[in-house]
Design an enzyme around this catalytic site. Structure first.
Site, mmCIF file in Angstrom:
data_model
loop_
_atom_site.group_PDB
_atom_site.id
_atom_site.type_symbol
_atom_site.label_atom_id
_atom_site.label_comp_id
_atom_site.label_asym_id
_atom_site.label_seq_id
_atom_site.Cartn_x
_atom_site.Cartn_y
_atom_site.Cartn_z
ATOM 1 N N TYR A 64 -21.384 60.378 19.715
ATOM 2 C CA TYR A 64 -22.512 59.535 20.518
ATOM 3 C C TYR A 64 -23.060 60.488 21.654
ATOM 4 O O TYR A 64 -23.130 61.150 22.384
ATOM 5 C CB TYR A 64 -22.600 57.672 21.144
ATOM 6 C CG TYR A 64 -22.126 56.880 20.618
ATOM 7 C CD1 TYR A 64 -22.272 56.924 19.037
ATOM 8 C CD2 TYR A 64 -21.614 55.725 21.046
ATOM 9 C CE1 TYR A 64 -21.651 56.118 18.314
ATOM 10 C CE2 TYR A 64 -21.549 54.777 19.886
ATOM 11 C CZ TYR A 64 -21.058 54.899 18.543
ATOM 12 O OH TYR A 64 -20.449 53.906 18.272
ATOM 13 N N HIS A 136 -13.136 56.559 14.909
ATOM 14 C CA HIS A 136 -13.767 56.155 14.741
ATOM 15 C C HIS A 136 -14.075 56.014 13.055
ATOM 16 O O HIS A 136 -14.628 54.861 12.399
ATOM 17 C CB HIS A 136 -15.084 56.877 15.200
ATOM 18 C CG HIS A 136 -16.515 56.370 15.073
ATOM 19 N ND1 HIS A 136 -17.426 57.056 16.249
ATOM 20 C CD2 HIS A 136 -17.309 55.173 14.448
ATOM 21 C CE1 HIS A 136 -18.109 56.531 16.467
ATOM 22 N NE2 HIS A 136 -18.062 55.312 15.408
ATOM 23 N N SER A 215 -23.497 46.036 15.113
ATOM 24 C CA SER A 215 -24.241 46.106 14.566
ATOM 25 C C SER A 215 -24.545 44.099 13.912
ATOM 26 O O SER A 215 -24.936 44.051 12.532
ATOM 27 C CB SER A 215 -24.198 46.038 13.211
ATOM 28 O OG SER A 215 -25.093 48.071 13.589
ATOM 29 N N GLY A 220 -31.229 45.009 14.552
ATOM 30 C CA GLY A 220 -32.532 44.947 15.203
ATOM 31 C C GLY A 220 -33.663 44.095 14.000
ATOM 32 O O GLY A 220 -34.408 43.498 14.009
ATOM 33 N N SER A 223 -33.541 40.097 14.323
ATOM 34 C CA SER A 223 -34.283 40.171 16.231
ATOM 35 C C SER A 223 -35.667 40.353 15.711
ATOM 36 O O SER A 223 -36.501 39.427 15.863
ATOM 37 C CB SER A 223 -33.870 41.060 17.338
ATOM 38 O OG SER A 223 -32.621 41.806 17.816
#
Length: 350
Positions: A64, A136, A215, A220, A223
């Site tokens: 990240y 990961h 997630s 998103g 939302s």
């Protein structure tokens, strides 16, 4: 809107002693993927607010940024803050020069890389020990047993406490767990992403492995619905996701509209409804919604107070059948659990 002024309950993640807040905080979006990096001071304020509110599982990765998110977490955890959290980070990706003045991501799981990545993360985070260390993505060129053996050594040396895997198949979970017990498997799980329920979730539960849902708000979409795509910069990761493309969004926004009606009846937001659905999957599940705004964090915490009936759960689950589009595009699909099988240990020559 459901209140967020509450004590966040603790849950046992896996069966080997790790306890975490029932909801964690995904930190990736603070540094990459969803728009430009956010100012460190604002993100540190957000992290401290989360910790003071009872959210103690912080999820990051060396990739990240790359690297900048771990440095951010390290700054946030200076002094007494470190004692209040469980830090989860990841290794497994490496930027490799492709010869065209740019870099590509490649997966690495060989012992030397595992150790070097761990040492580098410890330094960036400014900690003596990583609470939960994930691979990961699986390096499919190396037997999972080889990677796990090095992780086991790092546990024995006190550099990591618990081991996890992310986006991994049931067979790879079993092989890894046989080398050293896994504490958590991280996977995408939400109202509109339920393919993991058939085999992966039952495998984790059979073996006593905790489940961390990334997630949980559908990048998103759960939302904001179609509005999530408004005003995104060109480099925003969501522009590559098939489900969020115009040809699929026209269909998928009907799902969001149905969720909005259910949420309206409950007196909560669609975000809270989506998170409550994940919380209702069991006490071995910890969703890690990400945010860069304290107001959204408060709202996400409000999901912990929402109770869903069997009928409401079924109504939400029926929506998943209506999703159109893959969750990843062709470039990322090789990094999903369906492509995480590794060679047999007998093929390995150190």
């Amino acid at each position: 809107m459901a209140s967020s002024t509450m004590n966040v309950r603790r849950i046992k993640l896996g069966s080997h002693g790790l306890e975490v807040s029932a909801q964690g905080l995904g930190c990736m979006g603070m540094s990459m993927a969803y728009g430009p990096p956010k100012p460190d001071d604002e993100m540190i304020e957000l992290i401290h607010f989360a910790i003071n509110s009872g959210i103690t599982l912080l999820d990051t990765s060396d990739i990240y940024g790359p690297f900048t998110n771990e440095l951010l977490i390290g700054k946030a955890l200076e002094g007494e803050w470190r004692k209040k959290v469980e830090v989860a980070t990841k290794f497994g990706f490496k930027f490799v020069d492709d010869g065209n003045e740019s870099y590509k991501l490649e997966k690495y799981g060989d012992p030397a890389y595992v150790r070097a990545a761990c040492e580098a993360s410890l330094k960036r985070l400014g900690v003596d020990c990583i609470d939960l260390y994930y691979q990961h993505r699986v390096d499919t060129s190396i037997p999972i047993e080889v990677t796990m053996s090095e992780l086991k050594k790092l546990v024995e040396e006190g550099k990591i406490k618990y081991i996890g895997l992310s986006e991994v198949s049931p067979s790879t979970i079993r092989r890894a767990h046989a080398v050293h017990p896994l504490t958590a498997v991280q996977l995408e799980w939400s109202v509109w992403c339920r393919e993991v329920e058939e085999e992966i979730i039952p495998t984790c539960r059979e073996l006593g492995i905790g489940i961390v849902a990334y997630s949980p708000l559908g990048r998103g979409f759960l939302s904001l619905g179609a509005k999530v795509m408004d005003n995104l910069i060109d480099s925003d990761f969501r522009k590559t996701l098939p489900r969020l493309q115009p040809e699929n969004m026209e269909h998928n926004k009907l799902l969001f509209e149905k969720m909005s009606k259910i949420a309206s009846k409950k007196g909560c937001t669609t975000s809270q409804l989506a998170l409550a659905w994940v919380h209702h999957q069991g006490e071995d599940v910890c969703p890690i919604p990400g945010t860069t705004k304290i107001e959204n964090l408060k709202q996400n915490m409000g999901a912990l107070a929402i109770s869903l009936t069997t009928e409401e759960m079924a109504e939400l689950e029926s929506l998943a059948d209506q999703v159109k589009g893959d969750r990843y595009g062709p470039m990322q699909s090789s990094n999903t659990w369906k492509n995480s099988q590794t060679p047999p240990l007998s093929s390995w020559k150190a």
